[in-house]
Motif scaffolding. Structure first.
Motif, PDB file in Angstrom:
ATOM      1  N   GLN A  27       0.833  -1.207   0.000  1.00  0.00           N
ATOM      2  CA  GLN A  27       0.000   0.000   0.000  1.00  0.00           C
ATOM      3  C   GLN A  27       0.867   1.255   0.000  1.00  0.00           C
ATOM      4  O   GLN A  27       0.580   2.221  -0.711  1.00  0.00           O
ATOM      5  CB  GLN A  27      -0.942   0.007   1.214  1.00  0.00           C
ATOM      6  N   ASP A  28       1.946   1.246   0.810  1.00  0.00           N
ATOM      7  CA  ASP A  28       2.854   2.395   0.851  1.00  0.00           C
ATOM      8  C   ASP A  28       3.545   2.599  -0.496  1.00  0.00           C
ATOM      9  O   ASP A  28       3.712   3.731  -0.954  1.00  0.00           O
ATOM     10  CB  ASP A  28       3.901   2.222   1.958  1.00  0.00           C
ATOM     11  N   ILE A  29       3.958   1.502  -1.120  1.00  0.00           N
ATOM     12  CA  ILE A  29       4.600   1.594  -2.441  1.00  0.00           C
ATOM     13  C   ILE A  29       3.623   2.185  -3.449  1.00  0.00           C
ATOM     14  O   ILE A  29       3.982   3.075  -4.229  1.00  0.00           O
ATOM     15  CB  ILE A  29       5.114   0.208  -2.898  1.00  0.00           C
ATOM     16  N   GLY A  37       5.295   8.764 -10.045  1.00  0.00           N
ATOM     17  CA  GLY A  37       5.517   7.565 -10.841  1.00  0.00           C
ATOM     18  C   GLY A  37       6.947   7.420 -11.319  1.00  0.00           C
ATOM     19  O   GLY A  37       7.333   6.360 -11.798  1.00  0.00           O
ATOM     20  N   ARG A  38       7.742   8.474 -11.175  1.00  0.00           N
ATOM     21  CA  ARG A  38       9.142   8.424 -11.596  1.00  0.00           C
ATOM     22  C   ARG A  38      10.088   8.134 -10.429  1.00  0.00           C
ATOM     23  O   ARG A  38      11.300   8.206 -10.586  1.00  0.00           O
ATOM     24  CB  ARG A  38       9.528   9.741 -12.252  1.00  0.00           C
ATOM     25  N   ALA A  39       9.542   7.808  -9.276  1.00  0.00           N
ATOM     26  CA  ALA A  39      10.378   7.525  -8.102  1.00  0.00           C
ATOM     27  C   ALA A  39      11.312   6.353  -8.406  1.00  0.00           C
ATOM     28  O   ALA A  39      10.907   5.363  -9.016  1.00  0.00           O
ATOM     29  CB  ALA A  39       9.506   7.207  -6.895  1.00  0.00           C
ATOM     30  N   SER A  40      12.540   6.477  -7.974  1.00  0.00           N
ATOM     31  CA  SER A  40      13.515   5.406  -8.205  1.00  0.00           C
ATOM     32  C   SER A  40      13.262   4.247  -7.251  1.00  0.00           C
ATOM     33  O   SER A  40      12.655   4.419  -6.189  1.00  0.00           O
ATOM     34  CB  SER A  40      14.937   5.938  -8.002  1.00  0.00           C
ATOM     35  N   ILE A  41      13.755   3.079  -7.632  1.00  0.00           N
ATOM     36  CA  ILE A  41      13.658   1.908  -6.760  1.00  0.00           C
ATOM     37  C   ILE A  41      14.328   2.218  -5.423  1.00  0.00           C
ATOM     38  O   ILE A  41      13.804   1.867  -4.362  1.00  0.00           O
ATOM     39  CB  ILE A  41      14.319   0.673  -7.426  1.00  0.00           C
ATOM     40  N   ARG A  42      15.466   2.884  -5.484  1.00  0.00           N
ATOM     41  CA  ARG A  42      16.191   3.216  -4.254  1.00  0.00           C
ATOM     42  C   ARG A  42      15.341   4.079  -3.323  1.00  0.00           C
ATOM     43  O   ARG A  42      15.242   3.808  -2.133  1.00  0.00           O
ATOM     44  CB  ARG A  42      17.507   3.929  -4.582  1.00  0.00           C
ATOM     45  N   VAL A  44      12.069   4.389  -3.282  1.00  0.00           N
ATOM     46  CA  VAL A  44      10.939   3.598  -2.800  1.00  0.00           C
ATOM     47  C   VAL A  44      11.395   2.713  -1.645  1.00  0.00           C
ATOM     48  O   VAL A  44      10.756   2.657  -0.592  1.00  0.00           O
ATOM     49  CB  VAL A  44      10.319   2.743  -3.935  1.00  0.00           C
ATOM     50  N   ALA A  45      12.503   2.026  -1.837  1.00  0.00           N
ATOM     51  CA  ALA A  45      13.019   1.129  -0.800  1.00  0.00           C
ATOM     52  C   ALA A  45      13.318   1.884   0.493  1.00  0.00           C
ATOM     53  O   ALA A  45      12.967   1.424   1.587  1.00  0.00           O
ATOM     54  CB  ALA A  45      14.279   0.422  -1.305  1.00  0.00           C
ATOM     55  N   GLU A  46      13.948   3.040   0.369  1.00  0.00           N
ATOM     56  CA  GLU A  46      14.274   3.833   1.560  1.00  0.00           C
ATOM     57  C   GLU A  46      13.014   4.296   2.281  1.00  0.00           C
ATOM     58  O   GLU A  46      12.928   4.250   3.497  1.00  0.00           O
ATOM     59  CB  GLU A  46      15.131   5.043   1.175  1.00  0.00           C
ATOM     60  N   ARG A  47      12.040   4.743   1.513  1.00  0.00           N
ATOM     61  CA  ARG A  47      10.815   5.284   2.125  1.00  0.00           C
ATOM     62  C   ARG A  47      10.019   4.229   2.869  1.00  0.00           C
ATOM     63  O   ARG A  47       9.435   4.490   3.904  1.00  0.00           O
ATOM     64  CB  ARG A  47       9.960   5.940   1.042  1.00  0.00           C
ATOM     65  N   VAL A  48       9.970   3.006   2.326  1.00  0.00           N
ATOM     66  CA  VAL A  48       9.174   1.955   2.964  1.00  0.00           C
ATOM     67  C   VAL A  48      10.026   1.007   3.806  1.00  0.00           C
ATOM     68  O   VAL A  48       9.512   0.019   4.323  1.00  0.00           O
ATOM     69  CB  VAL A  48       8.310   1.175   1.942  1.00  0.00           C
ATOM     70  N   HIS A  49      11.315   1.314   3.912  1.00  0.00           N
ATOM     71  CA  HIS A  49      12.236   0.584   4.796  1.00  0.00           C
ATOM     72  C   HIS A  49      12.391  -0.889   4.427  1.00  0.00           C
ATOM     73  O   HIS A  49      12.251  -1.781   5.272  1.00  0.00           O
ATOM     74  CB  HIS A  49      11.801   0.723   6.267  1.00  0.00           C
ATOM     75  N   ILE A  50      12.659  -1.124   3.127  1.00  0.00           N
ATOM     76  CA  ILE A  50      12.969  -2.477   2.669  1.00  0.00           C
ATOM     77  C   ILE A  50      14.188  -2.391   1.759  1.00  0.00           C
ATOM     78  O   ILE A  50      14.618  -1.299   1.381  1.00  0.00           O
ATOM     79  CB  ILE A  50      11.771  -3.121   1.912  1.00  0.00           C
ATOM     80  N   SER A  51      14.741  -3.535   1.387  1.00  0.00           N
ATOM     81  CA  SER A  51      15.902  -3.542   0.498  1.00  0.00           C
ATOM     82  C   SER A  51      15.477  -3.158  -0.916  1.00  0.00           C
ATOM     83  O   SER A  51      14.303  -3.266  -1.283  1.00  0.00           O
ATOM     84  CB  SER A  51      16.543  -4.931   0.481  1.00  0.00           C
ATOM     85  N   ARG A  52      16.453  -2.735  -1.711  1.00  0.00           N
ATOM     86  CA  ARG A  52      16.154  -2.404  -3.112  1.00  0.00           C
ATOM     87  C   ARG A  52      15.653  -3.630  -3.866  1.00  0.00           C
ATOM     88  O   ARG A  52      14.739  -3.543  -4.681  1.00  0.00           O
ATOM     89  CB  ARG A  52      17.381  -1.813  -3.799  1.00  0.00           C
ATOM     90  N   ALA A  53      16.249  -4.793  -3.589  1.00  0.00           N
ATOM     91  CA  ALA A  53      15.822  -6.029  -4.263  1.00  0.00           C
ATOM     92  C   ALA A  53      14.361  -6.349  -3.916  1.00  0.00           C
ATOM     93  O   ALA A  53      13.581  -6.736  -4.798  1.00  0.00           O
ATOM     94  CB  ALA A  53      16.727  -7.188  -3.863  1.00  0.00           C
ATOM     95  N   ASN A  54      13.993  -6.161  -2.667  1.00  0.00           N
ATOM     96  CA  ASN A  54      12.613  -6.413  -2.241  1.00  0.00           C
ATOM     97  C   ASN A  54      11.669  -5.406  -2.902  1.00  0.00           C
ATOM     98  O   ASN A  54      10.586  -5.770  -3.378  1.00  0.00           O
ATOM     99  CB  ASN A  54      12.520  -6.340  -0.714  1.00  0.00           C
ATOM    100  N   ALA A  55      12.071  -4.141  -2.944  1.00  0.00           N
ATOM    101  CA  ALA A  55      11.235  -3.118  -3.591  1.00  0.00           C
ATOM    102  C   ALA A  55      11.035  -3.447  -5.066  1.00  0.00           C
ATOM    103  O   ALA A  55       9.920  -3.369  -5.591  1.00  0.00           O
ATOM    104  CB  ALA A  55      11.864  -1.737  -3.428  1.00  0.00           C
TER     105      ALA A  55
END
Length: 166
Positions: A27-29, A37-42, A44-55
């Motif tokens: 939901q946060d993602i 919509g142009r947010a980077s994977i990095r 997104v991962a930082e904002r929702v507190h998960i790894s880049r691979a998980n994001a």
């Protein structure tokens, strides 16, 4: 028996597997990507507190499951030369929705089509350069569709896209 239930569910969802439940991170993602919509994977991962691979995996799953249908730009139609907007309501011949929808999708300036319940059957949002183009679209294109029984045009004086809430 289980295979019959799966087949029924697939038919109910247009042949696709039923949607998987979304957790708080999904939901946060979604909220973040709706806002940018142009947010980077990095980011997104930082904002929702998960790894880049998980994001990356979660975003791909949301795309594959059809939760995210795509990415696009929000356009200021007036600044883009489409200064006239209108909602057009249509009454159509019973059971002709698919045929009418295919024809409405081809109209220049059509941006949203919905089959609805109530006093009319279809709600169509269009953007045109001016009132003359809108008139032409309604009178010569939409009313020429054989399954369209009647139309009503609601001119939009002002509009505002709502931003997603966090």
């Amino acid at each position: 028996m289980a295979s019959e239930q799966m087949a029924d569910r697939a038919r109910d969802t247009g042949g696709r597997p039923p949607p998987r439940p979304l957790d708080a991170i999904d939901q946060d993602i979604l909220a973040m990507l709706q806002a940018d919509g142009r947010a980077s994977i990095r980011s997104v991962a930082e904002r929702v507190h998960i790894s880049r691979a998980n994001a990356y995996a979660r975003i791909n799953r949301l795309l594959e499951d059809g939760v995210i249908r795509g990415f696009s730009a929000r356009v200021d139609h007036e600044r883009a030369g489409q200064g006239t907007s209108a909602y057009i309501t249509l009454k159509i011949v019973q059971n002709s929705w698919r045929t009418v929808r295919e024809q409405l999708e081809e109209l220049p300036g059509a941006s949203h089509i919905a089959l609805v319940g109530g006093d009319f059957d279809v709600l169509l949002l269009v953007h045109t350069p001016d009132n003359r183009a809108l008139r032409e679209l309604v009178l010569t294109r939409i009313q020429a569709i054989p399954q369209v029984l009647s139309t009503r045009t609601l001119l939009v004086f002002e509009e505002q896209d709502l931003e997603p809430r966090d």
